[in-house]
Design a protein around this motif. Sequence first.
Motif, PDB file in Angstrom:
ATOM      1  N   GLN A   1     -11.313  -3.125 -10.976  1.00  0.00           N
ATOM      2  CA  GLN A   1     -12.567  -3.840 -10.362  1.00  0.00           C
ATOM      3  C   GLN A   1     -13.081  -2.964  -9.427  1.00  0.00           C
ATOM      4  O   GLN A   1     -14.376  -2.951  -8.900  1.00  0.00           O
TER       5      GLN A   1
ATOM      6  N   GLY B 212      -9.680   4.611   1.319  1.00  0.00           N
ATOM      7  CA  GLY B 212      -9.513   3.319   2.220  1.00  0.00           C
ATOM      8  C   GLY B 212     -10.342   2.263   1.476  1.00  0.00           C
ATOM      9  O   GLY B 212      -9.718   1.324   1.646  1.00  0.00           O
ATOM     10  N   GLN B 213     -11.576   2.466   0.911  1.00  0.00           N
ATOM     11  CA  GLN B 213     -11.922   1.183   0.353  1.00  0.00           C
ATOM     12  C   GLN B 213     -11.462   0.919  -0.928  1.00  0.00           C
ATOM     13  O   GLN B 213     -11.373  -0.246  -1.160  1.00  0.00           O
TER      14      GLN B 213
ATOM     15  N   GLU C  51      -8.032   0.481  -1.097  1.00  0.00           N
ATOM     16  CA  GLU C  51      -6.866  -0.202  -0.681  1.00  0.00           C
ATOM     17  C   GLU C  51      -7.685  -1.476   0.038  1.00  0.00           C
ATOM     18  O   GLU C  51      -6.890  -2.345  -0.328  1.00  0.00           O
ATOM     19  N   ALA C  52      -8.734  -1.346   0.504  1.00  0.00           N
ATOM     20  CA  ALA C  52      -9.546  -2.360   0.951  1.00  0.00           C
ATOM     21  C   ALA C  52      -9.723  -3.446  -0.017  1.00  0.00           C
ATOM     22  O   ALA C  52      -9.410  -4.697   0.043  1.00  0.00           O
ATOM     23  N   GLY C  53     -10.138  -2.885  -1.199  1.00  0.00           N
ATOM     24  CA  GLY C  53     -10.266  -3.739  -2.765  1.00  0.00           C
ATOM     25  C   GLY C  53      -8.970  -4.505  -2.894  1.00  0.00           C
ATOM     26  O   GLY C  53      -8.766  -5.568  -3.027  1.00  0.00           O
ATOM     27  N   TYR C  54      -7.653  -3.530  -2.677  1.00  0.00           N
ATOM     28  CA  TYR C  54      -6.388  -4.221  -3.261  1.00  0.00           C
ATOM     29  C   TYR C  54      -6.383  -5.162  -2.305  1.00  0.00           C
ATOM     30  O   TYR C  54      -5.596  -6.369  -2.651  1.00  0.00           O
ATOM     31  N   CYS C  55      -6.419  -5.096  -1.037  1.00  0.00           N
ATOM     32  CA  CYS C  55      -6.079  -6.146  -0.052  1.00  0.00           C
ATOM     33  C   CYS C  55      -6.759  -7.558  -0.177  1.00  0.00           C
ATOM     34  O   CYS C  55      -6.176  -8.486   0.438  1.00  0.00           O
ATOM     35  N   VAL C  56      -8.012  -7.404  -0.725  1.00  0.00           N
ATOM     36  CA  VAL C  56      -8.656  -8.743  -1.244  1.00  0.00           C
ATOM     37  C   VAL C  56      -8.434  -9.048  -2.430  1.00  0.00           C
ATOM     38  O   VAL C  56      -9.131 -10.119  -2.913  1.00  0.00           O
ATOM     39  N   GLY C  57      -7.351  -8.515  -3.006  1.00  0.00           N
ATOM     40  CA  GLY C  57      -7.134  -8.986  -4.413  1.00  0.00           C
ATOM     41  C   GLY C  57      -7.729  -8.451  -5.510  1.00  0.00           C
ATOM     42  O   GLY C  57      -7.499  -8.912  -6.721  1.00  0.00           O
ATOM     43  N   MET C  58      -8.375  -7.331  -5.108  1.00  0.00           N
ATOM     44  CA  MET C  58      -8.998  -6.702  -6.326  1.00  0.00           C
ATOM     45  C   MET C  58      -8.128  -5.622  -7.094  1.00  0.00           C
ATOM     46  O   MET C  58      -7.247  -5.116  -6.394  1.00  0.00           O
TER      47      MET C  58
ATOM     48  N   PHE D 126      -7.831  -2.912   8.688  1.00  0.00           N
ATOM     49  CA  PHE D 126      -7.723  -1.609   8.919  1.00  0.00           C
ATOM     50  C   PHE D 126      -7.941  -0.976  10.171  1.00  0.00           C
ATOM     51  O   PHE D 126      -9.042  -1.239  10.687  1.00  0.00           O
TER      52      PHE D 126
ATOM     53  N   LEU E 104       1.009  -1.243  -0.143  1.00  0.00           N
ATOM     54  CA  LEU E 104       0.014  -0.016   0.118  1.00  0.00           C
ATOM     55  C   LEU E 104       1.065   1.086  -0.100  1.00  0.00           C
ATOM     56  O   LEU E 104       0.608   2.256  -0.403  1.00  0.00           O
TER      57      LEU E 104
ATOM     58  N   MET F 183      -3.329 -11.558  -2.286  1.00  0.00           N
ATOM     59  CA  MET F 183      -3.912 -12.633  -2.447  1.00  0.00           C
ATOM     60  C   MET F 183      -3.636 -13.525  -1.335  1.00  0.00           C
ATOM     61  O   MET F 183      -4.549 -14.233  -0.887  1.00  0.00           O
TER      62      MET F 183
ATOM     63  N   ILE G  63     -17.143  -0.773  -6.375  1.00  0.00           N
ATOM     64  CA  ILE G  63     -17.119  -0.129  -5.029  1.00  0.00           C
ATOM     65  C   ILE G  63     -17.328   1.487  -5.056  1.00  0.00           C
ATOM     66  O   ILE G  63     -18.116   2.086  -4.755  1.00  0.00           O
TER      67      ILE G  63
ATOM     68  N   ASN H  53     -12.373   0.371   6.796  1.00  0.00           N
ATOM     69  CA  ASN H  53     -12.492   0.684   5.555  1.00  0.00           C
ATOM     70  C   ASN H  53     -13.501  -0.436   4.683  1.00  0.00           C
ATOM     71  O   ASN H  53     -13.180  -1.093   3.750  1.00  0.00           O
TER      72      ASN H  53
ATOM     73  N   ALA I 217     -12.247 -11.304  -7.423  1.00  0.00           N
ATOM     74  CA  ALA I 217     -10.637 -11.234  -7.456  1.00  0.00           C
ATOM     75  C   ALA I 217     -10.416 -12.723  -7.702  1.00  0.00           C
ATOM     76  O   ALA I 217      -9.737 -13.217  -8.402  1.00  0.00           O
TER      77      ALA I 217
ATOM     78  N   ASN J  83     -21.186   0.399  -0.004  1.00  0.00           N
ATOM     79  CA  ASN J  83     -22.395   0.214  -0.666  1.00  0.00           C
ATOM     80  C   ASN J  83     -22.927  -1.340  -0.662  1.00  0.00           C
ATOM     81  O   ASN J  83     -23.573  -1.575  -1.527  1.00  0.00           O
TER      82      ASN J  83
ATOM     83  N   PHE K 143     -16.697  -1.583   2.270  1.00  0.00           N
ATOM     84  CA  PHE K 143     -17.310  -1.118   1.216  1.00  0.00           C
ATOM     85  C   PHE K 143     -18.804  -0.677   1.619  1.00  0.00           C
ATOM     86  O   PHE K 143     -19.580  -1.448   1.974  1.00  0.00           O
TER      87      PHE K 143
END
Lengths: 250, 221
Positions: B133, B119-120, B122-129, A86, A50, A80, B138, A90, A108, A94, A92
């Motif tokens: 995507q 942060g969302q 980054e959260a996406g990145y952290c679950v591999g998205m 966090f 990050l 992965m 999101i 953080n 993913a 929606n 989602f």
Amino acid sequence: MLRVENLHKFFGANEVLKGVSLEVDKGDVVVILGPSGSGKTTLLRSINFLETAEQGTLQFDDLHIHFPEAEKKQIREVRMRTGFVFQNYNLFLNKTALANVTEGLITARKLPRAEAEQIGRAALQKVGLGDRMEYYPQQLSGGQQQRVGIARAIATNPEVIFFDEPTSALDPELIGEVLAVMKKLAREGTTMVVVTHEMSFAQSVANKVIFMAGGVVVEEGTPRQIFTAAREERTKQFLRRINREVEYII
Amino acid sequence: MEDRLVTLLLQSFAQILVPGLLVTIPLTVVSFILGILVALGTALVQIAELRGLKQLARFYVWIVRGTPLLVQLYIIFYGLPNLGIKLDAIPAAIIAFSLNVGAYTSETLRAAILAVPGGQLEAGYCVGMSFSQTMRRIILPQAFKIAFPPLFNSFISLTKDTSLAANITVLEMFMATQRIAARTYEPFALYCEVGFIYLLFCTVLTRLQSYGERRLSLNKA
């Protein structure tokens, strides 16, 4: 399992990590302590890309990565195979609690929805939110949101989970429920690296404590070594201050 | 009011409304949709910090926002033929309006995307998205809700701005009115009439916006 060596990270001219090394073995619960600004969070974020570190290497089982030259594919593989929780959850916003957990699995990992939801439900049940699956983040308390965050991290069955001050944004009465979930994971043998100010968690759950200050690892050892027999003056100072704060609250 | 004027207003109403329905509205809708696509691209290359494309996007927004829409219409319709690019009036109008709307709404979309709690991604990145995507599933759905009212502003604005296409020979609602006014020497009544029809269109759009906001439950916290 995971080894970071000589990690350097700059924000502009400011060097926030000055050659940090870290070793995590399977089943370890590593707690990183230190005053704010010591680079703890940046360390976690750099390991998961990050932040882009300027120097240093990451060895993650068979994966060898030189931080500044990490390829997209390698970054994705690290992410992965790890989980991240966090400070500010953080989630989602929606998506429902369940969809928060299944999103990564479906998008993913390309799991079929039914299978993803089965995993998602199990993960939410594990963190005690079996009755909140269809709630949106805004309908949940901070503690519940953070538990969804943890469920999202464990759903992918990661080899190691990074917790970045997971209870720092919570009201005091909500901290316990999050720590309880983390303790449960630790008991089950989950490999965890936790940045926290919760000394009781560090003392009772960690098998390794790292004290950082000013962008370097000052001292590391077992909880007993750090809390009762710290060698470095900076560690002792920090622990004295933390303890004084606790007394002050009481 | 004189009978003659009443008859004229009644007769001309259909003569103005028909090009309104057949030209003004399609021109508005098509230009707006294309404009939003341009805006989305323009906003995203800036958010993603794509070097080169980001500068190009800023340059485009700077040029379009800094010059009058009428001048843009003239350049595209009357000017480009000098460079060997001849366009019919309607395609020229669509291009000008799309580029214009694209520049303005790219800023709306950019602000909306930035307003989605960070942060969302980054959260996406952290679950591999991936970036795209996470954006698609999101960030953009949330940004769209934020952008919805100001986007409707632009849509209403464009509806009226299409009257400028009269200057490049597009026979839309306003040009139809001009023609009748020239023939009947009743500019006051007729221009008021066409103004009234624009107002009708925009009233419908305002209602649509309220309906849309209810559907998106924007009124809820």
